[in-house]
Scaffold this motif. Structure first.
Motif, PDB file in Angstrom:
ATOM      1  N   ILE A   1       3.961  14.259  -8.811  1.00  0.00           N
ATOM      2  CA  ILE A   1       5.092  15.062  -8.891  1.00  0.00           C
ATOM      3  C   ILE A   1       5.584  15.073 -10.415  1.00  0.00           C
ATOM      4  O   ILE A   1       5.897  16.194 -11.021  1.00  0.00           O
ATOM      5  N   LYS A   2       5.689  13.843 -10.803  1.00  0.00           N
ATOM      6  CA  LYS A   2       6.280  14.171 -12.251  1.00  0.00           C
ATOM      7  C   LYS A   2       5.361  14.905 -13.239  1.00  0.00           C
ATOM      8  O   LYS A   2       5.940  15.674 -14.012  1.00  0.00           O
ATOM      9  N   LYS A   3       3.983  14.533 -13.069  1.00  0.00           N
ATOM     10  CA  LYS A   3       3.138  15.392 -14.142  1.00  0.00           C
ATOM     11  C   LYS A   3       3.053  16.718 -13.763  1.00  0.00           C
ATOM     12  O   LYS A   3       3.231  17.749 -14.705  1.00  0.00           O
TER      13      LYS A   3
ATOM     14  N   GLN B   1       4.360   5.702  -5.287  1.00  0.00           N
ATOM     15  CA  GLN B   1       4.282   5.739  -6.965  1.00  0.00           C
ATOM     16  C   GLN B   1       3.258   6.496  -7.163  1.00  0.00           C
ATOM     17  O   GLN B   1       3.604   7.315  -8.465  1.00  0.00           O
ATOM     18  N   LYS B   2       2.019   6.764  -6.800  1.00  0.00           N
ATOM     19  CA  LYS B   2       1.174   7.838  -7.150  1.00  0.00           C
ATOM     20  C   LYS B   2       1.580   9.182  -7.019  1.00  0.00           C
ATOM     21  O   LYS B   2       1.481   9.983  -7.694  1.00  0.00           O
ATOM     22  N   LEU B   3       2.232   9.182  -5.677  1.00  0.00           N
ATOM     23  CA  LEU B   3       2.757  10.770  -5.460  1.00  0.00           C
ATOM     24  C   LEU B   3       3.993  10.944  -6.510  1.00  0.00           C
ATOM     25  O   LEU B   3       4.080  12.073  -6.931  1.00  0.00           O
TER      26      LEU B   3
ATOM     27  N   ASN C   1       0.874  -1.171  -0.007  1.00  0.00           N
ATOM     28  CA  ASN C   1      -0.031   0.014   0.081  1.00  0.00           C
ATOM     29  C   ASN C   1       0.874   1.287   0.090  1.00  0.00           C
ATOM     30  O   ASN C   1       0.660   2.137  -0.697  1.00  0.00           O
ATOM     31  N   ILE C   2       1.948   1.110   0.939  1.00  0.00           N
ATOM     32  CA  ILE C   2       2.733   2.322   0.895  1.00  0.00           C
ATOM     33  C   ILE C   2       3.546   2.651  -0.534  1.00  0.00           C
ATOM     34  O   ILE C   2       3.572   3.870  -1.077  1.00  0.00           O
ATOM     35  N   LYS C   3       3.746   1.309  -1.106  1.00  0.00           N
ATOM     36  CA  LYS C   3       4.495   1.377  -2.333  1.00  0.00           C
ATOM     37  C   LYS C   3       3.680   1.959  -3.465  1.00  0.00           C
ATOM     38  O   LYS C   3       4.076   2.791  -4.200  1.00  0.00           O
TER      39      LYS C   3
END
Length: 165
Positions: free
Chosen positions: A36-38, A30-32, A24-26
């Motif tokens: 950030i990349k977007k 990944q979402k964060l 879940n943390i992973k």
């Protein structure tokens, strides 16, 4: 042994729970990271647009400044021509009317070798230092005569040129 088995099962449940939590943390990280990349990509695009806009404005400013410089040069040249024209006009009004027959003196120049045709032709209207021949055409003569009939101090016509009934 049963105690160890219970402990082993309990530890296995904790491990599975920790594995799920880690997953879940992973996923959350990944979402964060994707967010950030977007955001970084969008920000970089906006920065590039702003830089391009600033560059366009800078080039436009440089063009306007160059045009202003050209206009200032043109204005300066026109002022110089106007001053020269005023001087020539004043010379024509102030200079006594002379015919070219009486002004046939040799040209006086500052050059030491007057044998050069180009230099002689360039100075053929020089009478003496600061003095020049003035050629008046018929049209200029009529304008000069009209100008002489007006008194310079008052702007009124001279008494001889006023018609009386």
């Amino acid at each position: 042994m049963e105690k160890l088995e219970n402990e082993n099962v309990s530890l296995e449940l904790k491990v599975q729970s920790l594995i799920k939590e880690r997953e879940n943390i992973k996923l959350e990280y990944q979402k964060l990271f994707d967010s950030i990349k977007k955001t970084r990509t969008q920000t970089q695009g906006e920065l590039n647009e702003l830089i391009e806009h600033v560059n366009q404005k800078t080039y436009a400013y440089a063009n306007v400044r160059a045009e202003n410089q050209d206009l200032l040069m043109t204005i300066s040249e026109l002022k110089t021509k106007l001053k020269n024209a005023e001087k020539v006009f004043q010379r024509k009004i102030i200079a006594p009317k002379t015919e070219e027959k009486h002004v046939l003196s040799k040209t006086v120049t500052l050059q030491t070798s007057p044998n050069k045709k180009k230099d002689v032709e360039a100075n053929k209207n020089v009478i003496a230092l600061g003095m020049y021949k003035v050629k008046i055409s018929k049209k200029q003569e009529t304008n000069t005569n009209k100008a002489k009939s007006v008194l310079p101090s008052t702007g009124l016509k001279a008494a001889s040129s006023v018609r009386r009934p």
